[in-house]
Design a protein around this motif. Structure first.
Motif, PDB file in Angstrom:
ATOM      1  N   ALA A  47      -0.094 -13.250  -1.032  1.00 19.25           N
ATOM      2  CA  ALA A  47      -0.484 -12.364  -2.073  1.00 19.25           C
ATOM      3  C   ALA A  47      -1.082 -13.527  -3.210  1.00 19.25           C
ATOM      4  O   ALA A  47      -1.838 -13.442  -3.791  1.00 19.25           O
ATOM      5  CB  ALA A  47       0.707 -11.596  -2.738  1.00 19.25           C
ATOM      6  N   ASP A  48      -0.149 -14.783  -3.323  1.00 18.70           N
ATOM      7  CA  ASP A  48      -0.342 -15.607  -4.136  1.00 18.70           C
ATOM      8  C   ASP A  48      -1.649 -16.333  -3.910  1.00 18.70           C
ATOM      9  O   ASP A  48      -2.410 -16.660  -4.569  1.00 18.70           O
ATOM     10  CB  ASP A  48       0.718 -16.910  -4.193  1.00 18.70           C
ATOM     11  CG  ASP A  48       2.031 -16.255  -4.804  1.00 18.70           C
ATOM     12  OD1 ASP A  48       2.108 -15.356  -5.701  1.00 18.70           O
ATOM     13  OD2 ASP A  48       3.134 -16.919  -4.580  1.00 18.70           O
ATOM     14  N   ARG A  49      -1.886 -16.509  -2.520  1.00 18.79           N
ATOM     15  CA  ARG A  49      -3.253 -17.257  -2.032  1.00 18.79           C
ATOM     16  C   ARG A  49      -4.217 -16.423  -2.491  1.00 18.79           C
ATOM     17  O   ARG A  49      -5.436 -16.858  -2.818  1.00 18.79           O
ATOM     18  CB  ARG A  49      -3.128 -17.629  -0.582  1.00 18.79           C
ATOM     19  CG  ARG A  49      -2.354 -18.735  -0.201  1.00 18.79           C
ATOM     20  CD  ARG A  49      -2.452 -19.278   1.323  1.00 18.79           C
ATOM     21  NE  ARG A  49      -2.391 -18.227   2.337  1.00 18.79           N
ATOM     22  CZ  ARG A  49      -1.463 -17.740   2.653  1.00 18.79           C
ATOM     23  NH1 ARG A  49      -0.239 -18.309   2.737  1.00 18.79           N
ATOM     24  NH2 ARG A  49      -1.626 -16.764   3.878  1.00 18.79           N
ATOM     25  N   VAL A  50      -4.265 -14.941  -2.211  1.00 19.93           N
ATOM     26  CA  VAL A  50      -5.175 -14.175  -2.518  1.00 19.93           C
ATOM     27  C   VAL A  50      -5.639 -14.268  -4.037  1.00 19.93           C
ATOM     28  O   VAL A  50      -6.882 -14.139  -4.592  1.00 19.93           O
ATOM     29  CB  VAL A  50      -4.897 -12.743  -2.125  1.00 19.93           C
ATOM     30  CG1 VAL A  50      -6.062 -11.748  -2.720  1.00 19.93           C
ATOM     31  CG2 VAL A  50      -4.894 -12.712  -0.302  1.00 19.93           C
ATOM     32  N   LEU A  51      -4.462 -14.085  -4.661  1.00 21.27           N
ATOM     33  CA  LEU A  51      -4.584 -14.191  -6.371  1.00 21.27           C
ATOM     34  C   LEU A  51      -5.264 -15.597  -6.648  1.00 21.27           C
ATOM     35  O   LEU A  51      -6.244 -15.510  -7.506  1.00 21.27           O
ATOM     36  CB  LEU A  51      -3.201 -13.843  -7.016  1.00 21.27           C
ATOM     37  CG  LEU A  51      -3.092 -13.897  -8.527  1.00 21.27           C
ATOM     38  CD1 LEU A  51      -4.262 -12.813  -8.951  1.00 21.27           C
ATOM     39  CD2 LEU A  51      -1.823 -13.730  -9.075  1.00 21.27           C
ATOM     40  N   ALA A  52      -4.883 -16.755  -6.142  1.00 23.64           N
ATOM     41  CA  ALA A  52      -5.502 -18.030  -6.707  1.00 23.64           C
ATOM     42  C   ALA A  52      -7.019 -18.050  -6.360  1.00 23.64           C
ATOM     43  O   ALA A  52      -7.921 -18.313  -7.268  1.00 23.64           O
ATOM     44  CB  ALA A  52      -4.724 -19.147  -5.791  1.00 23.64           C
ATOM     45  N   GLN A  53      -7.186 -17.651  -5.125  1.00 23.62           N
ATOM     46  CA  GLN A  53      -8.882 -17.530  -4.583  1.00 23.62           C
ATOM     47  C   GLN A  53      -9.477 -16.543  -5.571  1.00 23.62           C
ATOM     48  O   GLN A  53     -10.823 -16.831  -6.140  1.00 23.62           O
ATOM     49  CB  GLN A  53      -8.789 -17.189  -3.193  1.00 23.62           C
ATOM     50  CG  GLN A  53      -8.395 -18.129  -2.351  1.00 23.62           C
ATOM     51  CD  GLN A  53      -8.135 -17.458  -0.828  1.00 23.62           C
ATOM     52  OE1 GLN A  53      -8.862 -16.439  -0.463  1.00 23.62           O
ATOM     53  NE2 GLN A  53      -7.924 -18.580   0.089  1.00 23.62           N
ATOM     54  N   THR A  54      -8.937 -15.283  -5.780  1.00 22.51           N
ATOM     55  CA  THR A  54      -9.828 -14.426  -6.766  1.00 22.51           C
ATOM     56  C   THR A  54      -9.863 -14.853  -8.245  1.00 22.51           C
ATOM     57  O   THR A  54     -10.963 -14.929  -8.755  1.00 22.51           O
ATOM     58  CB  THR A  54      -8.948 -13.164  -6.938  1.00 22.51           C
ATOM     59  OG1 THR A  54      -8.864 -12.699  -5.650  1.00 22.51           O
ATOM     60  CG2 THR A  54      -9.618 -12.035  -7.699  1.00 22.51           C
ATOM     61  N   GLN A  55      -8.961 -15.602  -8.520  1.00 18.40           N
ATOM     62  CA  GLN A  55      -8.801 -16.181 -10.074  1.00 18.40           C
ATOM     63  C   GLN A  55     -10.002 -17.461 -10.014  1.00 18.40           C
ATOM     64  O   GLN A  55     -10.800 -17.444 -11.007  1.00 18.40           O
ATOM     65  CB  GLN A  55      -7.661 -16.796 -10.493  1.00 18.40           C
ATOM     66  CG  GLN A  55      -6.600 -15.581 -10.681  1.00 18.40           C
ATOM     67  CD  GLN A  55      -5.371 -16.037 -11.170  1.00 18.40           C
ATOM     68  OE1 GLN A  55      -4.895 -17.423 -10.646  1.00 18.40           O
ATOM     69  NE2 GLN A  55      -4.614 -15.426 -11.878  1.00 18.40           N
ATOM     70  N   ASN A  56     -10.104 -18.098  -9.111  1.00 14.64           N
ATOM     71  CA  ASN A  56     -10.863 -19.404  -8.856  1.00 14.64           C
ATOM     72  C   ASN A  56     -12.357 -18.854  -8.738  1.00 14.64           C
ATOM     73  O   ASN A  56     -13.338 -19.293  -9.713  1.00 14.64           O
ATOM     74  CB  ASN A  56     -10.813 -20.154  -7.892  1.00 14.64           C
ATOM     75  CG  ASN A  56      -9.615 -20.974  -7.939  1.00 14.64           C
ATOM     76  OD1 ASN A  56      -9.068 -21.146  -9.066  1.00 14.64           O
ATOM     77  ND2 ASN A  56      -8.868 -21.502  -6.946  1.00 14.64           N
ATOM     78  N   GLN A  57     -12.633 -17.793  -8.122  1.00 13.69           N
ATOM     79  CA  GLN A  57     -13.909 -17.297  -7.874  1.00 13.69           C
ATOM     80  C   GLN A  57     -14.415 -16.729  -9.269  1.00 13.69           C
ATOM     81  O   GLN A  57     -15.500 -16.605  -9.722  1.00 13.69           O
ATOM     82  CB  GLN A  57     -13.989 -15.792  -7.022  1.00 13.69           C
ATOM     83  CG  GLN A  57     -13.867 -16.667  -5.430  1.00 13.69           C
ATOM     84  CD  GLN A  57     -13.628 -15.457  -4.230  1.00 13.69           C
ATOM     85  OE1 GLN A  57     -13.604 -14.381  -4.755  1.00 13.69           O
ATOM     86  NE2 GLN A  57     -13.602 -15.834  -3.251  1.00 13.69           N
ATOM     87  N   GLU A  58     -13.605 -15.890 -10.054  1.00 17.32           N
ATOM     88  CA  GLU A  58     -14.103 -15.560 -11.363  1.00 17.32           C
ATOM     89  C   GLU A  58     -14.390 -16.374 -12.243  1.00 17.32           C
ATOM     90  O   GLU A  58     -14.850 -16.291 -13.446  1.00 17.32           O
ATOM     91  CB  GLU A  58     -12.792 -14.491 -11.772  1.00 17.32           C
ATOM     92  CG  GLU A  58     -12.670 -13.255 -11.191  1.00 17.32           C
ATOM     93  CD  GLU A  58     -11.538 -12.387 -11.349  1.00 17.32           C
ATOM     94  OE1 GLU A  58     -10.678 -12.802 -12.445  1.00 17.32           O
ATOM     95  OE2 GLU A  58     -11.328 -11.220 -11.015  1.00 17.32           O
ATOM     96  N   LEU A  59     -13.869 -17.713 -12.034  1.00 15.38           N
ATOM     97  CA  LEU A  59     -14.191 -18.768 -13.110  1.00 15.38           C
ATOM     98  C   LEU A  59     -15.400 -19.332 -12.777  1.00 15.38           C
ATOM     99  O   LEU A  59     -15.794 -20.096 -13.600  1.00 15.38           O
ATOM    100  CB  LEU A  59     -12.964 -19.700 -12.878  1.00 15.38           C
ATOM    101  CG  LEU A  59     -11.670 -19.539 -13.389  1.00 15.38           C
ATOM    102  CD1 LEU A  59     -10.638 -20.617 -13.122  1.00 15.38           C
ATOM    103  CD2 LEU A  59     -11.778 -19.231 -14.872  1.00 15.38           C
ATOM    104  N   GLY A  60     -16.066 -18.823 -11.794  1.00 16.45           N
ATOM    105  CA  GLY A  60     -17.649 -19.285 -11.593  1.00 16.45           C
ATOM    106  C   GLY A  60     -17.695 -20.741 -11.183  1.00 16.45           C
ATOM    107  O   GLY A  60     -16.866 -21.268 -10.270  1.00 16.45           O
TER     108      GLY A  60
END
Length: 67
Positions: A47-60
Motif C-alpha cells: 500500500a505504501d508503494r502504491v501510494l508513493a507512486q500515485t503521489q508522484n504521478q499527481e505531481l506531474g
C-alpha cells in the motif's frame, strides 16, 4: 446500477486450515498478537508503494523526477 459481481467461490484448503490451526495457541497472548504480522507487513509495504507512486504521478514533471 447495483449489479452484484459474479465471483467464484473460494474453496478452503483443508490441509492449510489444519496446519494454521495447529500453529495457533489461544492461551499464548503474545502469539495471538503477532499472528499474521508478516502478512500485514507485506500489505502495508504494498500500500505504501502504491501510494508513493500515485503521489508522484499527481505531481506531474516533478513526480517524474522523484520516481
Amino acid at each position: 446500477m447495483s449489479e452484484t459481481p459474479n465471483l467464484p467461490a473460494i474453496a478452503p484448503d483443508a490441509a492449510a486450515m489444519v496446519r494454521i490451526k495447529s500453529e495457533i495457541d489461544i492461551s499464548d497472548r503474545s502469539r495471538l498478537v503477532t499472528f499474521g504480522e508478516r502478512a500485514q507487513r507485506s500489505v502495508v509495504e504494498f500500500a505504501d508503494r502504491v501510494l508513493a507512486q500515485t503521489q508522484n504521478q499527481e505531481l506531474g514533471t516533478t513526480g517524474q523526477l522523484l520516481s
